[in-house]
Design a protein around this motif. Sequence first.
Motif, PDB file in Angstrom:
ATOM      1  N   VAL A  36       0.852  -1.192   0.000  1.00  0.00           N
ATOM      2  CA  VAL A  36       0.000   0.000   0.000  1.00  0.00           C
ATOM      3  C   VAL A  36       0.892   1.248   0.000  1.00  0.00           C
ATOM      4  O   VAL A  36       0.585   2.251  -0.633  1.00  0.00           O
ATOM      5  N   CYS A  37       2.019   1.136   0.695  1.00  0.00           N
ATOM      6  CA  CYS A  37       2.956   2.261   0.801  1.00  0.00           C
ATOM      7  C   CYS A  37       3.350   2.780  -0.582  1.00  0.00           C
ATOM      8  O   CYS A  37       3.353   3.983  -0.824  1.00  0.00           O
ATOM      9  N   GLU A  38       3.669   1.851  -1.492  1.00  0.00           N
ATOM     10  CA  GLU A  38       4.081   2.258  -2.841  1.00  0.00           C
ATOM     11  C   GLU A  38       2.877   2.637  -3.700  1.00  0.00           C
ATOM     12  O   GLU A  38       2.913   3.638  -4.413  1.00  0.00           O
ATOM     13  N   SER A  41       1.625   5.905  -3.052  1.00  0.00           N
ATOM     14  CA  SER A  41       2.711   6.899  -3.004  1.00  0.00           C
ATOM     15  C   SER A  41       2.741   7.593  -1.640  1.00  0.00           C
ATOM     16  O   SER A  41       2.732   8.814  -1.561  1.00  0.00           O
ATOM     17  N   CYS A  42       2.739   6.790  -0.595  1.00  0.00           N
ATOM     18  CA  CYS A  42       2.652   7.360   0.749  1.00  0.00           C
ATOM     19  C   CYS A  42       3.876   8.225   1.043  1.00  0.00           C
ATOM     20  O   CYS A  42       5.008   7.809   0.801  1.00  0.00           O
ATOM     21  N   PRO A  43       3.649   9.430   1.547  1.00  0.00           N
ATOM     22  CA  PRO A  43       4.780  10.336   1.812  1.00  0.00           C
ATOM     23  C   PRO A  43       5.709   9.819   2.913  1.00  0.00           C
ATOM     24  O   PRO A  43       6.820  10.321   3.060  1.00  0.00           O
ATOM     25  N   ASN A  44       5.274   8.827   3.675  1.00  0.00           N
ATOM     26  CA  ASN A  44       6.097   8.336   4.789  1.00  0.00           C
ATOM     27  C   ASN A  44       6.946   7.136   4.404  1.00  0.00           C
ATOM     28  O   ASN A  44       7.590   6.528   5.267  1.00  0.00           O
ATOM     29  N   LEU A  45       6.943   6.783   3.109  1.00  0.00           N
ATOM     30  CA  LEU A  45       7.571   5.522   2.705  1.00  0.00           C
ATOM     31  C   LEU A  45       9.026   5.403   3.158  1.00  0.00           C
ATOM     32  O   LEU A  45       9.439   4.361   3.691  1.00  0.00           O
ATOM     33  N   GLY A  46       9.799   6.456   2.962  1.00  0.00           N
ATOM     34  CA  GLY A  46      11.206   6.383   3.343  1.00  0.00           C
ATOM     35  C   GLY A  46      11.380   6.072   4.821  1.00  0.00           C
ATOM     36  O   GLY A  46      12.174   5.225   5.220  1.00  0.00           O
ATOM     37  N   GLU A  47      10.584   6.748   5.628  1.00  0.00           N
ATOM     38  CA  GLU A  47      10.668   6.553   7.067  1.00  0.00           C
ATOM     39  C   GLU A  47      10.215   5.144   7.469  1.00  0.00           C
ATOM     40  O   GLU A  47      10.870   4.463   8.262  1.00  0.00           O
ATOM     41  N   CYS A  48       9.086   4.701   6.913  1.00  0.00           N
ATOM     42  CA  CYS A  48       8.545   3.394   7.313  1.00  0.00           C
ATOM     43  C   CYS A  48       9.432   2.254   6.819  1.00  0.00           C
ATOM     44  O   CYS A  48       9.854   1.408   7.605  1.00  0.00           O
ATOM     45  N   PHE A  49       9.729   2.215   5.522  1.00  0.00           N
ATOM     46  CA  PHE A  49      10.593   1.148   4.991  1.00  0.00           C
ATOM     47  C   PHE A  49      11.943   1.177   5.711  1.00  0.00           C
ATOM     48  O   PHE A  49      12.478   0.144   6.086  1.00  0.00           O
ATOM     49  N   ALA A  54       6.049  -2.036   6.801  1.00  0.00           N
ATOM     50  CA  ALA A  54       5.351  -1.877   5.519  1.00  0.00           C
ATOM     51  C   ALA A  54       3.917  -2.375   5.665  1.00  0.00           C
ATOM     52  O   ALA A  54       3.600  -3.157   6.565  1.00  0.00           O
ATOM     53  N   THR A  55       3.064  -1.901   4.774  1.00  0.00           N
ATOM     54  CA  THR A  55       1.657  -2.299   4.762  1.00  0.00           C
ATOM     55  C   THR A  55       1.341  -3.065   3.474  1.00  0.00           C
ATOM     56  O   THR A  55       1.625  -2.578   2.378  1.00  0.00           O
ATOM     57  N   PHE A  56       0.776  -4.249   3.637  1.00  0.00           N
ATOM     58  CA  PHE A  56       0.427  -5.097   2.490  1.00  0.00           C
ATOM     59  C   PHE A  56      -1.080  -5.251   2.399  1.00  0.00           C
ATOM     60  O   PHE A  56      -1.765  -5.393   3.412  1.00  0.00           O
ATOM     61  N   SER A 276      -3.022   5.502   8.579  1.00  0.00           N
ATOM     62  CA  SER A 276      -3.446   4.514   9.566  1.00  0.00           C
ATOM     63  C   SER A 276      -2.275   3.686  10.095  1.00  0.00           C
ATOM     64  O   SER A 276      -2.268   3.254  11.245  1.00  0.00           O
ATOM     65  N   SER A 277      -1.271   3.483   9.260  1.00  0.00           N
ATOM     66  CA  SER A 277      -0.162   2.613   9.653  1.00  0.00           C
ATOM     67  C   SER A 277       1.079   3.410  10.052  1.00  0.00           C
ATOM     68  O   SER A 277       2.130   2.817  10.306  1.00  0.00           O
ATOM     69  N   TYR A 278       0.970   4.720  10.128  1.00  0.00           N
ATOM     70  CA  TYR A 278       2.149   5.533  10.440  1.00  0.00           C
ATOM     71  C   TYR A 278       2.539   5.338  11.902  1.00  0.00           C
ATOM     72  O   TYR A 278       1.703   5.392  12.799  1.00  0.00           O
TER      73      TYR A 278
HETATM   74 FE1  SF4 Z   1       2.586   4.969   4.543  1.00  0.00          FE
HETATM   75 FE2  SF4 Z   1       1.598   3.189   6.269  1.00  0.00          FE
HETATM   76 FE3  SF4 Z   1       3.285   2.415   4.365  1.00  0.00          FE
HETATM   77 FE4  SF4 Z   1       4.154   3.885   6.376  1.00  0.00          FE
HETATM   78  S1  SF4 Z   1       3.367   1.797   6.515  1.00  0.00           S
HETATM   79  S2  SF4 Z   1       4.648   4.168   4.198  1.00  0.00           S
HETATM   80  S3  SF4 Z   1       2.417   5.247   6.769  1.00  0.00           S
HETATM   81  S4  SF4 Z   1       1.236   3.255   4.047  1.00  0.00           S
END
Ligand code: SF4
Length: 290
Positions: A36-38, A41-49, A54-56, A276-278
């Motif tokens: 879902v992150c990709e 185009s979630c703006p938090n991708l760099g931080e989360c990955f 990650a969110t699937f 939701s997953s941040y």
């Molecule tokens: Fe965005 Fe959630 Fe993926 Fe983080 S885990 S990049 S907040 S979608």
Amino acid sequence: ETPRVPKPQWLRVRSPLSPEVDRLKKILRAADLHTVCEEASCPNLGECFGGGTATFMILGDVCTRRCPFCDVAHGRPKPPDSAEPLHLAQTVATMGLRFVVITSVDRDDLRDGGAQHFSQVISALRDHCPDLHIEILVPDFRGRVDKALTALRNTPPDVFNHNLETVPRLYLQARPGADYRHSLNLLAAFKAEHPDIPSKSGLMLGLGEELDEIREVMQDLRQAGCELLTLGQYLSPSRHHLPVARFVPPDEFEILRLDGLAMGFRHVASGPLVRSSYHAERSFHEMTED
Ligand code: SF4
Ligand code: SF4
């Protein structure tokens, strides 16, 4: 057509990418898996990955509902892919993730709403990734709650998340196939069965709700035993989707975060870019540390 309000500056930030993000993306491409992150185009991708989260999305990418804020395709979904749990678990193991969020489209076509498939995914992840923490972000299982909770009973997640998305007054407009009370009851029913598993919910702000309406929803969530909360800005995926009524400024998000903590939420992620997953891993650990 409603004129589109330009995005304020506070939404135009992206977390930086890194070699670790590249490594994870290469593994995902090789496995033909999408997060879902990709996709969003979630703006938090760099931080989360970068932090191993990650969110699937499981159970396909076609939804049986059509919420006007959502970009997911609508139609008749394919039957669940029985190879998906193992394939996903092997990929998550290769990626070396520490925390995953597993979510799905609504599967009103399935007798248990897809809960059995969630359960199989959790089992496979537990087998292949012993140190992983798993949050499930589930659909409302409307009309199927008993079957769904039964299917999940023996494979509980580490966090149970179901988003209310908006205030009850805006449900007809934003969540036409859903029911506010039903969603609250799902959270309460899960909590009654699993008092030790943190439950979580979230809202998108900027659809036309008032601050006091949000506070009422937060109180309802506390009544349902919910401990973790996310509040983020709604962004319209296209001009064919529900328009943004308002960009909520960062200081209002901060006020609501403090209100949430005062109401007894254990962790509140509240800000324009919050999804939701941040900070899912952080909020989970804040629940379990003491
Ligand atoms: Fe965005 Fe959630 Fe993926 Fe983080 S885990 S990049 S907040 S979608
Ligand atoms: Fe999107 Fe979920 Fe609504 Fe389906 S039920 S259209 S995935 S928000």
